[in-house]
Each structure stands twice: as C-alpha cells, then as structure tokens.
Design a protein around this motif. Structure first.
Motif, short mmCIF file in Angstrom:
data_model
loop_
_atom_site.label_atom_id
_atom_site.label_comp_id
_atom_site.label_asym_id
_atom_site.label_seq_id
_atom_site.Cartn_x
_atom_site.Cartn_y
_atom_site.Cartn_z
N ILE A 160 1.01 -2.72 54.22
CA ILE A 160 2.07 -2.91 55.23
C ILE A 160 2.78 -1.27 54.95
N ASP A 161 3.64 -0.82 55.73
CA ASP A 161 4.59 0.21 55.21
C ASP A 161 5.98 -0.49 54.69
N ALA A 162 6.57 0.63 53.86
CA ALA A 162 7.83 -0.05 53.61
C ALA A 162 9.00 1.17 53.79
N PRO A 163 9.69 0.77 54.72
CA PRO A 163 10.60 1.97 55.20
C PRO A 163 11.75 2.10 54.29
N THR A 164 12.34 1.14 53.30
CA THR A 164 13.00 1.50 52.38
C THR A 164 12.79 2.68 51.29
N ILE A 165 11.60 2.94 51.12
CA ILE A 165 10.98 4.14 50.33
C ILE A 165 11.46 5.39 50.83
N ALA A 166 11.70 5.57 52.24
CA ALA A 166 12.30 6.70 52.93
C ALA A 166 13.62 6.73 52.96
N SER A 167 14.00 5.48 52.99
CA SER A 167 15.65 5.35 53.07
C SER A 167 16.26 5.62 51.89
N GLY A 168 15.70 5.10 50.57
CA GLY A 168 16.18 5.60 49.35
C GLY A 168 15.89 6.98 49.08
N TYR A 169 14.75 7.58 49.43
CA TYR A 169 14.75 9.14 49.29
C TYR A 169 15.70 9.95 49.81
N ALA A 170 15.89 9.47 51.32
CA ALA A 170 16.91 10.32 52.16
C ALA A 170 18.31 10.37 51.47
N VAL A 171 18.63 9.06 51.15
CA VAL A 171 20.04 8.75 50.61
C VAL A 171 20.49 9.39 49.37
N THR A 172 19.30 9.70 48.34
CA THR A 172 19.72 9.97 47.12
C THR A 172 19.30 11.63 46.80
N TYR A 173 18.52 12.15 47.88
CA TYR A 173 17.94 13.43 47.70
C TYR A 173 18.97 14.61 47.26
N PRO A 174 20.23 14.32 48.51
CA PRO A 174 21.33 15.42 48.19
C PRO A 174 21.81 15.45 46.81
N MET A 175 22.00 14.40 46.38
CA MET A 175 22.52 14.38 44.86
C MET A 175 21.55 14.50 43.92
N GLY A 176 20.36 14.44 44.33
CA GLY A 176 19.38 14.73 43.54
C GLY A 176 19.32 16.39 43.11
N VAL A 177 19.70 17.08 44.10
CA VAL A 177 19.94 18.62 43.93
C VAL A 177 21.10 19.01 43.25
N LEU A 178 22.36 18.38 43.50
CA LEU A 178 23.40 18.76 42.94
C LEU A 178 23.45 18.32 41.47
N GLY A 179 22.81 17.02 41.25
CA GLY A 179 23.04 16.36 40.00
C GLY A 179 22.35 17.28 38.93
N VAL A 180 21.25 17.74 39.00
CA VAL A 180 20.57 18.80 38.23
C VAL A 180 21.62 20.09 37.92
N ILE A 181 22.25 20.40 38.88
CA ILE A 181 23.04 21.75 38.54
C ILE A 181 24.35 21.33 37.83
N ILE A 182 24.89 20.09 38.09
CA ILE A 182 25.91 19.63 37.14
C ILE A 182 25.48 19.42 35.83
N SER A 183 24.20 19.02 35.74
CA SER A 183 23.63 18.56 34.23
C SER A 183 23.52 19.95 33.52
#
Length: 562
Positions: A160-183
């Motif tokens: 079966i598919d798990a929609p929460t995988i894509a939802s978790g990705y979409a929610v955290t992706y923007p901060m994934g970009v900014l988090g590295v630069i802040i680090s």
C-alpha cells in the motif's frame, strides 16, 4: 465552457478523465512549479520542490489524475531520474574513494549515520509512524530520490502507499535548505575560521583536495644531480605522477620541443609542470626552484589546446596505447572528466566526453583532433541504447528478492535501487569494455529533470487531499522541529569532526557537508563565500557516494522499522 470544465475535472465518459485532461493537469502543475522555482530570497530558492507544492494545491482542490495513471507516472519519472543520476555519477563513483576522497567520503558516511540515528531516536521518542519519519528525513536532507526510495520500499513491503511520506517531505524540505545554511554560519564562529588563511589554502588546493586537483607551475632546474637525467629517470626517482608540458633550454635557441620520457634535463632548463598540489614541494626539492616565467611571452611554435573525445574507438583505451608522442609529436598533459582534472599518465583510460589538454605544434594538434573526434555534433546525437538497456536490467535487479535477518518478508531493491545500481555499474565499467554510456551533460540533465518533474508532480497530486490539514495542525509544526533537528545536528557535529579530526579546509568542508545532504542551494551559498572552486570540488567528490547511501539507507530504515 463545458470543454474547459472537462479539461480541469476530466471527461466523465473517458477512462481516467481522458488523455487531454491528464496531460493538461500534469503539464500545468509542472509549468507553475518551474515558474515559482525561479523565485529567490537572498539568493536561495527551493527550485523544483515548487512542483511538489503546486501539485499538493491541485490535489487539495481535487484537480487530479486517475490513481492508476498517477502511480505509473510517478514510477516512470522516478526511474528516469534515478537512472540518469547513476549514469552521471558512475564514472567517478569508485575513483572518488582514492587518495584524498577517502577522508571526505568517510566524513559523509559519518554525517549520514548521525542523521539516521537522529531520525531513529525521534521515531522512538515521539512514537510517530516510520513512514512519517522517513518523509521528514528525506525533506530534512533535501533528498528527493530518498523520498521515492522510501515510497517504493514501503509499497513493496506492505503493498500500500503511505501519503505521510510525501507530506513529511513537503513540510520539512524548506527548512532543510535553510537549516544547512544556518549551520554553516554557526560553524564559522564555532570553529573560529580565519577567512583569509582558509582562502589561501583553498586556492592552492591544500588539504584533502590536493590529491584530486591539479596545479600548473614552472621550475628552474638547479640541482646538479638532475643534470643529464632523463624525464623517465626523474619519474622513477620521485615515484609521483606529473607531466612536463613545456621546456625552455638555457643558452639555446630551441623553442619547439615536445617532452617525452627520453628527453634529457639540464641545469638551467625551465619546465612547465602539471601535478597535484601535494606533489609540488617534492618535485621542487629534487629539481630546483619555482620560476615566475611568463610562457605566453616565449616565442615558441608550441601551442596548447583542449580537445573533446567524441570518437567511440578511443573509448576505454589508455593514453599509452594511442602513442600520440611517437606518431604525432604531441603531448597530453591533463584530462578533464566530469569537472575533475586528472594527470595524463600513460595508464589512464580515456572515455567519451573527456576533455584532454594537448601540447604540440599546429599540425600535430590537428592530427590529434582528427584521431579523437573533437566534434560536439557527434556528442549531441544522444546515445539511447545504454539508457533503455540499463532500465531493462534495472527492472530485473529491482525484483530480485533478498533477505535481511529478523525480517520475515522477502525484500527487493525496488525501482529506485535496481536502476541506480545498474546505472552506476554501466557508467563505471562501460568504458572499460568499450560500451559507450556517455551522453552530453545537457542530455543527461534534460532526462533527469524531466523524470524528476513528472515524479514530483505525481507525488503532489496524489497526496494533496490531506496535506493542508496536516500543515495547519499542531503535528505540522512538530514535524518542522523534527526536520530541523535531523538537518542541523548532523551538519554541526560533522563540521566539528571534519575540522578537528580530519583537518579539512573550511570551504572544502562546506562543499562536503552540502554534498552529504545533496543540497544544491547550500553549495551555491558556499560558492558565494569564496572565489575558489574548492566547495564545488568537495561537493562533486562526495556527491555520488552520498546519493547512493541516502537511497539505500532509507530503504533499509523502512524495511527494518516498517
């Protein structure tokens, strides 16, 4: 008006709403996403991730595709994307572990391990489903293939598919970009970086990049012990790879001389040498002293030219087998492959798409050009056989079952792991067995972007129905905090380990850490910090291994905890 409504909602009498409806919705999502991807805030953009966000909005308002068609499009796009990545990184995948690349890839393995440990710790502490954690992990490290690998692995495991995988990705992706630069900014102060000193070392290529970059420098021979020795004898004494591009004799009118292994060296001669930064000091210690001669002012018939290898008959042959010195009176001094310069030793195997630097007179170089091709038109004709043949083999490998102790289910590499491994193997071993796997950078990028756009649009459309409710709920904010932890903890710890344990130059370190997260915006930020190209070299050195690890480890995470 009815036609317009049917184009958006679908034609009720046709399967899946009709071809026109499906193509239009998919293309519209991709077009709007690409346009939004052009937007930048202080030089930082989310890029193709906007396609996913646009698809989520369309899915929320039920502007969707048939679920069976959507599933096919996602899988097909993912295969094209992953396979083209494998072909690109394949030629340099195994060579990236040699010399200076060992420490850099070792640091990447540590960073990825820390991110996995952080994700598993959050899984146990929060009690969140592993599918949610896998999506948050993929977004936090901005790794889209990891998203596809997690979805494919869970689908194979539970059917079966798990929609929460894509939802978790979409929610955290923007901060994934900014988090590295802040680090990166935090590390600059924590490590007490002195920018001028770091830039001097970076420009010289010192640090772990000194074994995988090349410098060009001039030496005046002063050591009497070298007087009368041949170039081959000096090579045997030093036991290091270097090439003598040009030679200027003292008190002689000889301005045109191609250097080979039998060329005798004398005190007073001046040499133009191509070698790794790590080899520069030993070469100077044996031969003499550095010279600041301007070779452009010398009245010589010798010229230097870059030639593109486009003839398939050259693919897989060593420089020694071509006998360019004896046949044409010219020298290959360096080889540029995928942006990395290699010393042109006699045992180095050439590949389609390599750019070789040749030194000789005009006639000699023209002969070398005819032999090697040097025709962009020939490369522009895409080589499709290895692409489709590789996908066929990748689909077979994707369905080969294997076992992990403790897991009762038969596991498979899936349509992410199978094509990726086949592509890496074909990209690396193809030239060794005269199989031409090269396609131009633009052709590979086009294929990769095309597949990724279809995949992201499909993921967004398929999971958009429940996404808004997730974002506005309390759990959405908690996911963002989890994502920041998975992004920043490994980067900060990895930066400290890389600096104090591996003693990596700061600008190289930024490139390596950006590569560990396969994060192009972070690399762009690092490049803006320095005029040297060390961040890009560090990024390209670890990118193949980091991409492979991200895809494989997230599948194992799903298999073990799913």
């Amino acid at each position: 008006m009815e036609i317009v409504e049917n184009l958006f909602k679908g034609f009720p009498e046709l399967w899946g709403g009709g071809v026109a409806h499906s193509v239009m919705i998919l293309s519209l999502v991709i077009t709007l996403g690409l346009c939004l991807g052009k937007l930048k805030v202080k030089g930082v953009s989310l890029g193709l991730a906007w396609i996913l966000f646009t698809g989520l909005v369309f899915g929320h308002f039920s502007l969707n595709l048939d679920e069976h068609l959507l599933h096919f499009l996602k899988e097909f796009g993912l295969i094209l994307f992953v396979y083209s990545i494998g072909l690109e990184v394949g030629p340099g995948f195994f060579s990236s572990f040699r010399r200076g690349g060992k420490a850099l890839n070792g640091l990447v393995a540590i960073v990825i391990a820390i991110s996995l440990v952080t994700a598993i710790a959050i899984f146990y502490i929060s009690g969140s489903p592993i599918t949610t954690i896998a999506g948050i992990l993929s977004g936090a490290v901005t790794n889209t293939p990891g998203l596809g690998a997690a979805q494919q692995a869970y689908s194979d495991l539970r059917h079966i598919d798990a929609p929460t995988i894509a939802s978790g990705y979409a929610v955290t992706y923007p901060m994934g970009v900014l988090g590295v630069i802040i680090s990166f900014i935090i590390l600059r102060f924590v490590l007490r970086i002195r920018r001028e000193e770091e830039e001097k070392d970076a420009e010289r290529g010192m640090g772990h990049l000194e074994d995988i970059t090349l410098n060009t420098f001039s030496i005046e021979i002063c050591n009497p012990a070298v007087d009368g020795a041949t170039v081959k004898h000096v090579h045997d004494l030093l036991k290091r790879d270097f090439m003598i591009s040009r030679i200027m004799r003292q008190n002689q009118n000889i301005k045109h001389e191609v250097v080979n292994g039998h060329t005798e060296l004398h005190v007073g001669d001046t040499l133009l040498i191509v070698a790794r930064p790590a080899d520069q000091d030993p070469i100077c210690a044996l031969m003499g002293k550095l010279s600041d001669i301007d070779w452009n002012e010398q009245n010589s018939e010798l010229i230097s030219r870059r030639i593109l290898i486009t003839r398939s008959s050259i693919n897989g042959k060593t420089i020694g087998q071509l006998k360019i010195r004896s046949q044409f009176g010219a020298n290959i001094t360096r080889v540029n492959r995928s942006g990395v310069d290699l010393v042109a030793t006699s045992h180095l195997k050439l590949q389609m798409g390599d750019r070789v630097t040749v030194v000789g007179d005009e006639l000699s170089i023209s002969h070398v050009e005819n032999m090697m091709g040097n025709s962009l038109k020939r490369l522009n004709d895409p080589n499709l056989i290895p692409i489709f043949l590789g996908i066929v083999l990748g689909c077979f490998l994707a369905n080969v079952p294997f076992f992990i102790p403790g897991i009762p289910e038969r596991l498979r590499l899936g349509l992410t792991g199978g094509p990726l491994i086949i592509a890496i193997l074909m990209g690396y071993f193809g030239p060794k067995y005269n199989l031409v796997t090269y396609n131009t950078i633009s052709a590979n990028l086009m294929l990769r972007r095309f597949g990724l756009c279809i995949f992201l649009a499909g993921v967004g459309l398929g999971t958009g129905h429940d996404f808004v409710q997730t974002v506005v709920s309390e759990s959405g904010l908690i996911w963002i905090l989890y994502g920041l932890a998975i992004t920043m903890i490994p980067i900060l710890l990895g930066g400290i380990i890389g600096r104090y344990v591996f003693h990596i130059n700061y600008f190289t370190l930024m490139g390596v850490l950006a590569g560990a997260n396969t994060n192009p915006p972070a690399l762009a930020y690092a490049n803006e910090m320095t005029p040297s190209d060390t961040p890009s070299v560090g990024y390209s050195t670890v990118y193949p291994f980091a991409m492979f690890l991200r895809i494989v480890t997230i599948q194992i995470l799903i298999f073990v905890f799913g």
